[in-house]
Design an enzyme around this catalytic site. Sequence first.
Site, PDB file in Angstrom:
ATOM      1  N   ASN A 245      -5.728   5.613  -7.619  1.00  0.00           N
ATOM      2  CA  ASN A 245      -4.847   4.566  -8.139  1.00  0.00           C
ATOM      3  C   ASN A 245      -5.442   3.229  -7.718  1.00  0.00           C
ATOM      4  OD1 ASN A 245      -2.830   2.797  -8.807  1.00  0.00           O
ATOM      5  ND2 ASN A 245      -1.349   3.551  -7.295  1.00  0.00           N
TER       6      ASN A 245
ATOM      7  N   LYS B 186      -4.482   0.269  -8.482  1.00  0.00           N
ATOM      8  CA  LYS B 186      -3.509  -0.833  -8.350  1.00  0.00           C
ATOM      9  C   LYS B 186      -4.081  -2.082  -9.046  1.00  0.00           C
ATOM     10  CE  LYS B 186      -1.912   1.504  -4.282  1.00  0.00           C
ATOM     11  NZ  LYS B 186      -1.213   1.486  -3.007  1.00  0.00           N
TER      12      LYS B 186
ATOM     13  N   HIS C 194       5.868   4.648  -8.776  1.00  0.00           N
ATOM     14  CA  HIS C 194       5.143   4.346  -7.537  1.00  0.00           C
ATOM     15  C   HIS C 194       6.036   3.454  -6.671  1.00  0.00           C
ATOM     16  CE1 HIS C 194       2.236   2.707  -4.752  1.00  0.00           C
ATOM     17  NE2 HIS C 194       1.463   3.726  -5.050  1.00  0.00           N
TER      18      HIS C 194
ATOM     19  N   GLU D 207       5.482   0.892  -5.055  1.00  0.00           N
ATOM     20  CA  GLU D 207       5.316  -0.553  -5.287  1.00  0.00           C
ATOM     21  C   GLU D 207       6.118  -0.999  -6.512  1.00  0.00           C
ATOM     22  OE1 GLU D 207       1.030  -0.426  -5.202  1.00  0.00           O
ATOM     23  OE2 GLU D 207       1.154   0.112  -3.086  1.00  0.00           O
TER      24      GLU D 207
ATOM     25  N   GLU E  38       4.384  10.278  -1.672  1.00  0.00           N
ATOM     26  CA  GLU E  38       3.735   9.136  -1.027  1.00  0.00           C
ATOM     27  C   GLU E  38       4.704   8.484  -0.044  1.00  0.00           C
ATOM     28  OE1 GLU E  38       0.175   7.722  -3.590  1.00  0.00           O
ATOM     29  OE2 GLU E  38       1.901   6.454  -3.951  1.00  0.00           O
TER      30      GLU E  38
ATOM     31  N   GLY F 287      -1.371   2.171   2.230  1.00  0.00           N
ATOM     32  CA  GLY F 287      -2.124   0.961   2.544  1.00  0.00           C
ATOM     33  C   GLY F 287      -2.080   0.575   4.013  1.00  0.00           C
TER      34      GLY F 287
ATOM     35  N   SER G  54      -2.840   6.522   2.538  1.00  0.00           N
ATOM     36  CA  SER G  54      -3.979   6.468   3.471  1.00  0.00           C
ATOM     37  C   SER G  54      -4.769   7.770   3.512  1.00  0.00           C
ATOM     38  CB  SER G  54      -3.517   6.060   4.873  1.00  0.00           C
ATOM     39  OG  SER G  54      -2.956   4.757   4.824  1.00  0.00           O
TER      40      SER G  54
END
Length: 256
Positions: free
Chosen positions: A9, A11, A97, A99, A169, A175, A215
């Site tokens: 991904n 992003k 996701h 985010e 996730e 991240g 990660s």
Amino acid sequence: MPLKIVAGNWKMNLLFHEAEALIREVIEKSPDNENAPLNIFAVPFPYLNLAQNLTQGTKNFAAAAQNCSSFKSGAYTGEVSASMLASLNIKYCLVGHSERRTIFKENADELVAKMNLLLENHIIPIWCCGESLNERKQNKQFDVIQHQMNTEVFTLTQDLFEKVVIAYEPVWAIGTGLSATAEQAQEIHSFIRKSISKKYSDDTANKTSILYGGSCNVDNSKELFSLKDVDGGLIGGASLKSDSFVKIISTMYELL
Ligand code: 13P
């Protein structure tokens, strides 16, 4: 057995020329035969056609969108519909996701609408779930994930659900460089698979690909991908460099 998948991904990273070079390098350096995992590049919208063209004709590579509109078509400036993705031959799209959930405030109704539109257009949703750090600290991870499943992906009929890929996730691992431990990942993946069994059937549960994201990198991918209920990874940072992404793909290939 569930399909083994390594998905990157990207992003909102990389410029067009970097995107092209990265996809070309990863394809060139990775195994591409019937024993290899499915490898996916989830790229920003302007690069979808490029990613689609570069992966077309390979055995194991595909392009994915990172999002789509919850509306079918019409006056929605700035949005991209599922049918537009289908018209580019895109076969996968991330949905929900963290985010998108936290920064763009996407809610369950929108995510359900997106999944239904994608499935109507023969695109496989890669549906993401996971708890925040606060929720984990309060030991609420199982409730949070069960709720996300109940209100989103479990609203699908069994037939449609069987097309979906799930990505766990944990938000606190995205991240941050702090991955879930093998024990934490296996515990949640097994919980997700058992929930699918209860909702649909053992057969459906045993066919569903459940990816780990957060990660995941060159150093921990072998341990994570070896876990019984982990069928691959959704990789952020480590998918932006060909060396690391190729190594992660090779790790899965060697385990197959
Ligand atoms: P990182 O691998 O950078 O933690 O990102 C994970 C992720 O969000 C993939 O969708």
